[in-house]
Design a protein around this motif. Sequence first.
Motif, PDB file in Angstrom:
ATOM      1  N   ASP A  72      89.825  35.308  67.265  1.00  0.00           N
ATOM      2  CA  ASP A  72      88.404  35.161  67.555  1.00  0.00           C
ATOM      3  C   ASP A  72      87.708  36.492  67.356  1.00  0.00           C
ATOM      4  N   SER A  73      86.482  36.431  66.829  1.00  0.00           N
ATOM      5  CA  SER A  73      85.716  37.647  66.606  1.00  0.00           C
ATOM      6  C   SER A  73      85.376  38.312  67.921  1.00  0.00           C
ATOM      7  N   THR A  74      85.409  39.633  67.946  1.00  0.00           N
ATOM      8  CA  THR A  74      84.988  40.372  69.132  1.00  0.00           C
ATOM      9  C   THR A  74      83.721  41.164  68.855  1.00  0.00           C
ATOM     10  N   ALA A  75      82.997  40.783  67.759  1.00  0.00           N
ATOM     11  CA  ALA A  75      81.716  41.428  67.464  1.00  0.00           C
ATOM     12  C   ALA A  75      80.647  40.373  67.319  1.00  0.00           C
ATOM     13  N   PRO A  76      80.356  39.645  68.388  1.00  0.00           N
ATOM     14  CA  PRO A  76      79.451  38.526  68.315  1.00  0.00           C
ATOM     15  C   PRO A  76      78.008  38.903  68.525  1.00  0.00           C
ATOM     16  N   LEU A  77      77.145  37.920  68.345  1.00  0.00           N
ATOM     17  CA  LEU A  77      75.719  38.088  68.620  1.00  0.00           C
ATOM     18  C   LEU A  77      75.484  37.881  70.096  1.00  0.00           C
ATOM     19  N   GLY A  78      74.786  38.831  70.716  1.00  0.00           N
ATOM     20  CA  GLY A  78      74.393  38.648  72.097  1.00  0.00           C
ATOM     21  C   GLY A  78      75.551  38.666  73.072  1.00  0.00           C
ATOM     22  N   GLY A  79      76.723  39.201  72.672  1.00  0.00           N
ATOM     23  CA  GLY A  79      77.818  39.327  73.593  1.00  0.00           C
ATOM     24  C   GLY A  79      78.643  38.073  73.758  1.00  0.00           C
ATOM     25  N   GLU A  80      78.437  37.042  72.948  1.00  0.00           N
ATOM     26  CA  GLU A  80      79.219  35.829  73.048  1.00  0.00           C
ATOM     27  C   GLU A  80      80.249  35.808  71.931  1.00  0.00           C
ATOM     28  N   SER A  81      81.506  35.467  72.240  1.00  0.00           N
ATOM     29  CA  SER A  81      82.539  35.456  71.224  1.00  0.00           C
ATOM     30  C   SER A  81      82.502  34.190  70.403  1.00  0.00           C
ATOM     31  N   ARG A  82      81.918  33.143  70.917  1.00  0.00           N
ATOM     32  CA  ARG A  82      81.851  31.884  70.210  1.00  0.00           C
ATOM     33  C   ARG A  82      80.468  31.295  70.374  1.00  0.00           C
ATOM     34  N   LEU A  83      80.107  30.445  69.431  1.00  0.00           N
ATOM     35  CA  LEU A  83      78.869  29.707  69.601  1.00  0.00           C
ATOM     36  C   LEU A  83      79.086  28.650  70.664  1.00  0.00           C
ATOM     37  N   GLY A  84      78.165  28.559  71.626  1.00  0.00           N
ATOM     38  CA  GLY A  84      78.255  27.509  72.619  1.00  0.00           C
ATOM     39  C   GLY A  84      77.955  26.155  71.999  1.00  0.00           C
ATOM     40  N   ASP A  85      78.318  25.110  72.728  1.00  0.00           N
ATOM     41  CA  ASP A  85      78.090  23.763  72.211  1.00  0.00           C
ATOM     42  C   ASP A  85      76.613  23.502  71.961  1.00  0.00           C
ATOM     43  N   SER A  86      75.759  23.956  72.873  1.00  0.00           N
ATOM     44  CA  SER A  86      74.317  23.745  72.687  1.00  0.00           C
ATOM     45  C   SER A  86      73.816  24.450  71.432  1.00  0.00           C
ATOM     46  N   ARG A  87      74.334  25.667  71.202  1.00  0.00           N
ATOM     47  CA  ARG A  87      73.925  26.413  70.016  1.00  0.00           C
ATOM     48  C   ARG A  87      74.386  25.709  68.746  1.00  0.00           C
ATOM     49  N   ARG A  88      75.599  25.165  68.767  1.00  0.00           N
ATOM     50  CA  ARG A  88      76.103  24.447  67.600  1.00  0.00           C
ATOM     51  C   ARG A  88      75.264  23.215  67.309  1.00  0.00           C
ATOM     52  N   ILE A  89      74.924  22.480  68.354  1.00  0.00           N
ATOM     53  CA  ILE A  89      74.106  21.277  68.166  1.00  0.00           C
ATOM     54  C   ILE A  89      72.729  21.664  67.642  1.00  0.00           C
TER      55      ILE A  89
END
Length: 418
Positions: A194-211
Amino acid sequence: MTGGHSVRSLAFAFAALGGTAAVIPAVIPALAADLGVNSAALLPAIPALFTGLLVGVLSTSFASSSFSLTTLLRAGAAAQAVGLTLAACAPASLWFVVGAALAGFGFGIVEAAGTAAVRVIGAGGMPRALTKLTLMISIVATLTPLAVLATAMAGQARLVPLLIALAQLAVAVSLRGIPTVPRRAAVEENVDGDSTAPLGGESRLGDSRRIQLAFLAAALFCYVGTESVISGWSASTFEQELGASVAVAAVGTSAFWLLMSLGRMSGVALTGRVLPGRVALGCTVLIAAALCGAAAVQALSPVGALLCLGVAVFASGSCYGLLIGIAVELTPTQHSVRASAAFVALGAAGGAAIPFIAASVTLSSGHGAATTTAAISAVVLLALFIASRAWRAPLSTPDAATSASALASAEVSAEGSR
């Protein structure tokens, strides 16, 4: 070559894109008359143009690892030159459609490779170059149909695509020194990959963001398809609704690009005072309302329908950049380039699919069916964008001003691709 020289070299390539984008729809009425067929027989060239564009964009993403941006830009310009020559010399409708597809293929290559080059140059503090290149496209696209008008009145409308083909050859010869895309900085990964250089401090896109991104992607598909129907039918609409001659009908395409330019300028000014998401919402509402109005009154008042179409085009001016800008801002930084390419490709897919549907129903139901198709697509666009707003997740970045700045930069970059 300095950044300034690179920008001027790219400006020539982007200006020529405006000629390719405008000449295909503008020349349809005059060329149809020359071939002795109805304009509807040449309308499949519009979805063919966007299908070629989609293939060109996708091909560039694969070819960029093997070829330099300069090589790709030259290949794209050359493909446009060949396609426009084939369209100009077409002895039958099929050859015109094939020429449009090839021109679109080259267009997609130049759009994708050129946008990447602009981003590399702009990384040194040249974001204004993107806006200037966008205006170059609009200006040339506005003037090209006027050239079609002048030559069509003399019975020589085929000269314009030939002249643009020559300009594309000049682009291929003159392009040099375009900067290469730097190797993407390695992104640290954990043991799970998993990336450790995310946007806004999140390592993964949340489900809401994906939708939300899925809704935005579908909205972009519908937007480009809607715009492409209006653009592709711009000359034939003048011919059918106002009874204009095949020569004067080309003014419809010129009017389309002029309104797009004005709408784009207004959108840039408005986003300086209003949140971009709200501007995009207002644009999508206005597009849907105007196109529904055009579809409702076209049988009773052709002039009223044209005025509604004009409002829809004006509202469309900044919509493309806003949709992509919002989507890219929601994407992790290390994936923003790939995300931008994916959204451009999705838009091109909509530009191919929805005009294909419009062309099919036009052949069976008459010219007005295209406006109805565009209206339906615009209503779906509005519903999808509202859904994306409902599903949006708050950015984890506490500094709202920073988020707004990032979004504005993304929108300027997206505008450069148009």
